[in-house]
Design an enzyme around this catalytic site. Structure first.
Site, PDB file in Angstrom:
ATOM      1  N   GLY A 131     -65.164   5.036 -30.386  1.00  0.00           N
ATOM      2  CA  GLY A 131     -64.433   5.330 -31.521  1.00  0.00           C
ATOM      3  C   GLY A 131     -65.262   6.701 -31.964  1.00  0.00           C
ATOM      4  O   GLY A 131     -66.155   7.174 -31.441  1.00  0.00           O
ATOM      5  N   ASP A 146     -56.630   3.428 -28.613  1.00  0.00           N
ATOM      6  CA  ASP A 146     -56.802   2.088 -28.981  1.00  0.00           C
ATOM      7  C   ASP A 146     -56.507   2.087 -30.709  1.00  0.00           C
ATOM      8  O   ASP A 146     -57.331   2.924 -31.315  1.00  0.00           O
ATOM      9  CB  ASP A 146     -58.138   1.522 -28.577  1.00  0.00           C
ATOM     10  CG  ASP A 146     -57.830  -0.034 -29.069  1.00  0.00           C
ATOM     11  OD1 ASP A 146     -57.246  -0.938 -28.648  1.00  0.00           O
ATOM     12  OD2 ASP A 146     -58.761  -0.411 -30.179  1.00  0.00           O
ATOM     13  N   HIS A 199     -54.916  -9.595 -31.737  1.00  0.00           N
ATOM     14  CA  HIS A 199     -56.524  -9.241 -32.219  1.00  0.00           C
ATOM     15  C   HIS A 199     -57.617 -10.283 -32.056  1.00  0.00           C
ATOM     16  O   HIS A 199     -58.567  -9.889 -31.761  1.00  0.00           O
ATOM     17  CB  HIS A 199     -56.211  -8.560 -33.762  1.00  0.00           C
ATOM     18  CG  HIS A 199     -57.150  -7.504 -33.920  1.00  0.00           C
ATOM     19  ND1 HIS A 199     -56.849  -6.558 -34.747  1.00  0.00           N
ATOM     20  CD2 HIS A 199     -58.544  -7.226 -33.474  1.00  0.00           C
ATOM     21  CE1 HIS A 199     -57.874  -5.581 -35.132  1.00  0.00           C
ATOM     22  NE2 HIS A 199     -58.881  -5.992 -34.125  1.00  0.00           N
ATOM     23  N   ASN A 242     -61.299 -10.401 -28.252  1.00  0.00           N
ATOM     24  CA  ASN A 242     -62.241 -11.387 -28.720  1.00  0.00           C
ATOM     25  C   ASN A 242     -61.849 -12.677 -28.274  1.00  0.00           C
ATOM     26  O   ASN A 242     -61.800 -13.840 -29.048  1.00  0.00           O
ATOM     27  CB  ASN A 242     -62.239 -11.520 -30.475  1.00  0.00           C
ATOM     28  CG  ASN A 242     -62.230 -10.173 -31.017  1.00  0.00           C
ATOM     29  OD1 ASN A 242     -63.564  -9.531 -30.568  1.00  0.00           O
ATOM     30  ND2 ASN A 242     -61.326  -9.219 -31.521  1.00  0.00           N
ATOM     31  N   LEU A 293     -70.621   1.706 -28.090  1.00  0.00           N
ATOM     32  CA  LEU A 293     -71.832   2.465 -28.477  1.00  0.00           C
ATOM     33  C   LEU A 293     -72.826   1.795 -29.720  1.00  0.00           C
ATOM     34  O   LEU A 293     -73.552   2.370 -30.085  1.00  0.00           O
ATOM     35  CB  LEU A 293     -71.436   3.879 -28.885  1.00  0.00           C
ATOM     36  CG  LEU A 293     -70.746   4.726 -27.977  1.00  0.00           C
ATOM     37  CD1 LEU A 293     -70.255   6.101 -28.524  1.00  0.00           C
ATOM     38  CD2 LEU A 293     -71.544   4.892 -26.586  1.00  0.00           C
ATOM     39  N   TYR A 322     -56.414  -1.251 -38.976  1.00  0.00           N
ATOM     40  CA  TYR A 322     -57.316  -0.152 -39.340  1.00  0.00           C
ATOM     41  C   TYR A 322     -56.785   0.813 -40.471  1.00  0.00           C
ATOM     42  O   TYR A 322     -56.072   1.880 -40.355  1.00  0.00           O
ATOM     43  CB  TYR A 322     -57.341   0.638 -38.077  1.00  0.00           C
ATOM     44  CG  TYR A 322     -58.019  -0.117 -36.829  1.00  0.00           C
ATOM     45  CD1 TYR A 322     -58.740  -1.368 -37.232  1.00  0.00           C
ATOM     46  CD2 TYR A 322     -58.117   0.452 -35.645  1.00  0.00           C
ATOM     47  CE1 TYR A 322     -59.248  -2.190 -35.965  1.00  0.00           C
ATOM     48  CE2 TYR A 322     -58.665  -0.241 -34.429  1.00  0.00           C
ATOM     49  CZ  TYR A 322     -59.017  -1.414 -34.809  1.00  0.00           C
ATOM     50  OH  TYR A 322     -59.671  -2.072 -33.653  1.00  0.00           O
TER      51      TYR A 322
HETATM   52  N1  LIG Z   1     -60.886  -5.716 -30.888  1.00  0.00           N
HETATM   53  C1  LIG Z   1     -61.725  -5.778 -32.105  1.00  0.00           C
HETATM   54  O1  LIG Z   1     -62.040  -6.797 -32.724  1.00  0.00           O
HETATM   55  C2  LIG Z   1     -62.359  -4.537 -32.273  1.00  0.00           C
HETATM   56  C3  LIG Z   1     -63.541  -4.462 -33.049  1.00  0.00           C
HETATM   57  C4  LIG Z   1     -63.961  -3.097 -33.422  1.00  0.00           C
HETATM   58  C5  LIG Z   1     -63.599  -2.005 -32.643  1.00  0.00           C
HETATM   59  N2  LIG Z   1     -62.391  -1.946 -31.962  1.00  0.00           N
HETATM   60  C6  LIG Z   1     -62.078  -0.933 -31.159  1.00  0.00           C
HETATM   61  O2  LIG Z   1     -63.185  -0.329 -30.384  1.00  0.00           O
HETATM   62  C7  LIG Z   1     -63.210   1.042 -30.943  1.00  0.00           C
HETATM   63  C8  LIG Z   1     -64.854   1.283 -30.668  1.00  0.00           C
HETATM   64  O3  LIG Z   1     -65.277   0.656 -31.590  1.00  0.00           O
HETATM   65  P1  LIG Z   1     -66.088   1.158 -32.744  1.00  0.00           P
HETATM   66  O4  LIG Z   1     -65.297   2.480 -33.279  1.00  0.00           O
HETATM   67  O5  LIG Z   1     -66.284   0.063 -33.663  1.00  0.00           O
HETATM   68  O6  LIG Z   1     -67.828   1.646 -32.256  1.00  0.00           O
HETATM   69  P2  LIG Z   1     -68.410   2.450 -31.193  1.00  0.00           P
HETATM   70  O7  LIG Z   1     -67.384   3.316 -30.471  1.00  0.00           O
HETATM   71  O8  LIG Z   1     -69.536   1.806 -30.533  1.00  0.00           O
HETATM   72  O9  LIG Z   1     -69.047   3.799 -32.182  1.00  0.00           O
HETATM   73  C9  LIG Z   1     -68.274   4.686 -32.845  1.00  0.00           C
HETATM   74  C10 LIG Z   1     -68.996   5.654 -33.526  1.00  0.00           C
HETATM   75  O10 LIG Z   1     -69.900   6.242 -32.686  1.00  0.00           O
HETATM   76  C11 LIG Z   1     -69.941   7.682 -33.038  1.00  0.00           C
HETATM   77  N3  LIG Z   1     -69.849   8.427 -31.480  1.00  0.00           N
HETATM   78  C12 LIG Z   1     -68.790   8.284 -30.706  1.00  0.00           C
HETATM   79  N4  LIG Z   1     -68.817   9.041 -29.604  1.00  0.00           N
HETATM   80  C13 LIG Z   1     -70.089   9.566 -29.708  1.00  0.00           C
HETATM   81  C14 LIG Z   1     -70.911  10.530 -28.917  1.00  0.00           C
HETATM   82  N5  LIG Z   1     -70.601  10.845 -27.817  1.00  0.00           N
HETATM   83  N6  LIG Z   1     -72.077  10.825 -29.323  1.00  0.00           N
HETATM   84  C15 LIG Z   1     -72.413  10.525 -30.820  1.00  0.00           C
HETATM   85  N7  LIG Z   1     -71.964   9.405 -31.285  1.00  0.00           N
HETATM   86  C16 LIG Z   1     -70.856   9.107 -30.988  1.00  0.00           C
HETATM   87  C17 LIG Z   1     -68.504   7.983 -33.657  1.00  0.00           C
HETATM   88  O11 LIG Z   1     -69.443   9.005 -34.773  1.00  0.00           O
HETATM   89  P3  LIG Z   1     -68.263   9.792 -35.613  1.00  0.00           P
HETATM   90  O12 LIG Z   1     -67.490   9.097 -36.304  1.00  0.00           O
HETATM   91  O13 LIG Z   1     -69.253  10.863 -36.288  1.00  0.00           O
HETATM   92  O14 LIG Z   1     -67.278  10.483 -34.375  1.00  0.00           O
HETATM   93  C18 LIG Z   1     -68.147   6.700 -34.194  1.00  0.00           C
HETATM   94  O15 LIG Z   1     -68.341   6.631 -35.594  1.00  0.00           O
HETATM   95  C19 LIG Z   1     -62.961   1.189 -32.389  1.00  0.00           C
HETATM   96  O16 LIG Z   1     -62.590   2.275 -32.817  1.00  0.00           O
HETATM   97  C20 LIG Z   1     -61.453   0.249 -32.115  1.00  0.00           C
HETATM   98  O17 LIG Z   1     -60.584   1.050 -31.734  1.00  0.00           O
HETATM   99  C21 LIG Z   1     -61.852  -3.276 -31.714  1.00  0.00           C
END
Ligand SMILES: NC(=O)c1ccc[n+]([C@@H]2O[C@H](COP(=O)([O-])OP(=O)(O)OC[C@H]3O[C@@H](n4cnc5c(N)ncnc54)[C@H](OP(=O)(O)O)[C@@H]3O)[C@@H](O)[C@H]2O)c1
Length: 288
Positions: free
Chosen positions: A256, A48, A128, A159, A210, A53
């Site tokens: 992410g 994704d 988005h 969203n 997460l 970004y």
């Molecule tokens: N549609 C929207 O409006 C929207 C908004 C926000 C996000 N998103 C999408 O959703 C994805 C995920 O959300 P997010 O990146 O905001 O938050 P997330 O997935 O909840 O958390 C990401 C963080 O968790 C850590 N992590 C990942 N896997 C892990 C594991 N197995 N153990 C420990 N830590 C771990 C990563 O650390 P490291 O960086 O150290 O690897 C990363 O910085 C985004 O990357 C994006 O593609 C979409």
């Protein structure tokens, strides 16, 4: 690796979110590419991204370019990897996220994403976020145009509330395949949308599964998730993703990552089976 479906395409049950590789706190390019490669090596077949970004105003599409570069340099067969991108958000460079859901912007954004990803058609293109300045279905209608023009293979929204999901499906004549909303143990207010997607046969992609960038460590302090993790000898983040997968067969989390270690660890959640008792305990802990 357990699989799920988005529209007609089979994808890995766990995807990879590219946001941490391109916004505030991002690592260098080499580490990001290594994280994407680690995901692909582990069997991840859904990535994704979004044109927004990026960090500075002049680098729109930073993450899309990085994903394209990582896919090209991986060395394996990437024909079954679904790259899902989005349009409708902008980053002026002051840390804020602004909106432009106008048809003109979305058409131009899709053309630019096509070029950056280096594909003839985008696998999954998602609107988005609703832009209050633009009637919602005018924005969603562009997805229909893009499908008709063959510029995108599948259309999704993000969203969105239940009314917007139903209205989008009608606007697109049944061609909507996915909804991407925030959903995690700490943020469960989009459970109605998840259940609606289940009923409508739409994929539901939880974002920030997460808890978000810089917050994933907090899961270790959540007693129930930490206890189940210890019992399986895995991380609480892996337990969280496995618990989410068990919620409904339409759920495809997109954690992410900006490090190969975390990318690998999250991917392994697709093969983690929790018992019914464990799932009931975890459900009770987040409902309470
Ligand atoms: N549609 C929207 O409006 C929207 C908004 C926000 C996000 N998103 C999408 O959703 C994805 C995920 O959300 P997010 O990146 O905001 O938050 P997330 O997935 O909840 O958390 C990401 C963080 O968790 C850590 N992590 C990942 N896997 C892990 C594991 N197995 N153990 C420990 N830590 C771990 C990563 O650390 P490291 O960086 O150290 O690897 C990363 O910085 C985004 O990357 C994006 O593609 C979409």
């Amino acid at each position: 690796m357990q699989h799920r479906r988005i529209g007609q395409q089979t994808v890995s049950a766990i995807g990879l979110g590219g946001m941490p590789m391109s916004i505030e706190g991002r690592p260098d390019r080499a580490r990001s590419i290594a994280a994407v490669h680690a995901s692909l090596d582990a069997g991840v077949r859904l990535i994704d991204t979004a044109d927004s970004y990026h960090l500075k105003p002049g680098e729109v599409g930073h993450n899309e370019e990085l994903i394209a570069e990582a896919l090209a340099s991986w060395g394996g067969d990437t024909s079954d990897v679904l790259v899902a991108t989005k349009g409708g958000h902008l980053r002026p460079g002051d840390g804020s996220w602004t909106l432009d859901g106008s048809p003109e912007h979305l058409r131009a954004a899709c053309d630019a994403s096509l070029k950056r990803l280096g594909v003839e058609a985008i696998g999954l293109y998602q609107f988005h976020r609703p832009d209050p300045k633009v009637p919602y279905l005018e924005s969603v209608g562009v997805l229909g145009e893009l499908l008709d023009a063959g510029k995108i293979r599948m259309a999704g929204i993000s969203n969105a509330d239940p009314d917007q999901i139903r209205a989008s499906q009608e606007e697109l004549g049944g061609r909507l395949v996915s909804v991407q909303n925030q959903y995690s143990p700490a943020f469960r207010s989009s459970l109605p949308e998840l259940r609606l997607c289940e009923g409508m046969g739409l994929a539901f992609l939880p974002w920030s599964p997460l808890g978000g960038i810089g917050k994933a460590g907090g899961l270790a302090t959540h007693d129930a998730f930490a206890t189940v993790a210890t019992a399986h000898g895995v991380s609480p983040q892996q337990v969280t993703l496995a618990w989410m997968l068990a919620t409904a067969p339409v759920v495809v989390p997109i954690p992410g990552a900006s490090r190969p270690e975390t990318a690998r660890d999250s991917a392994a959640a697709a093969d983690l089976r929790l018992t019914d008792d464990e799932l009931a305990t975890l459900d009770a802990s987040v409902d309470g």
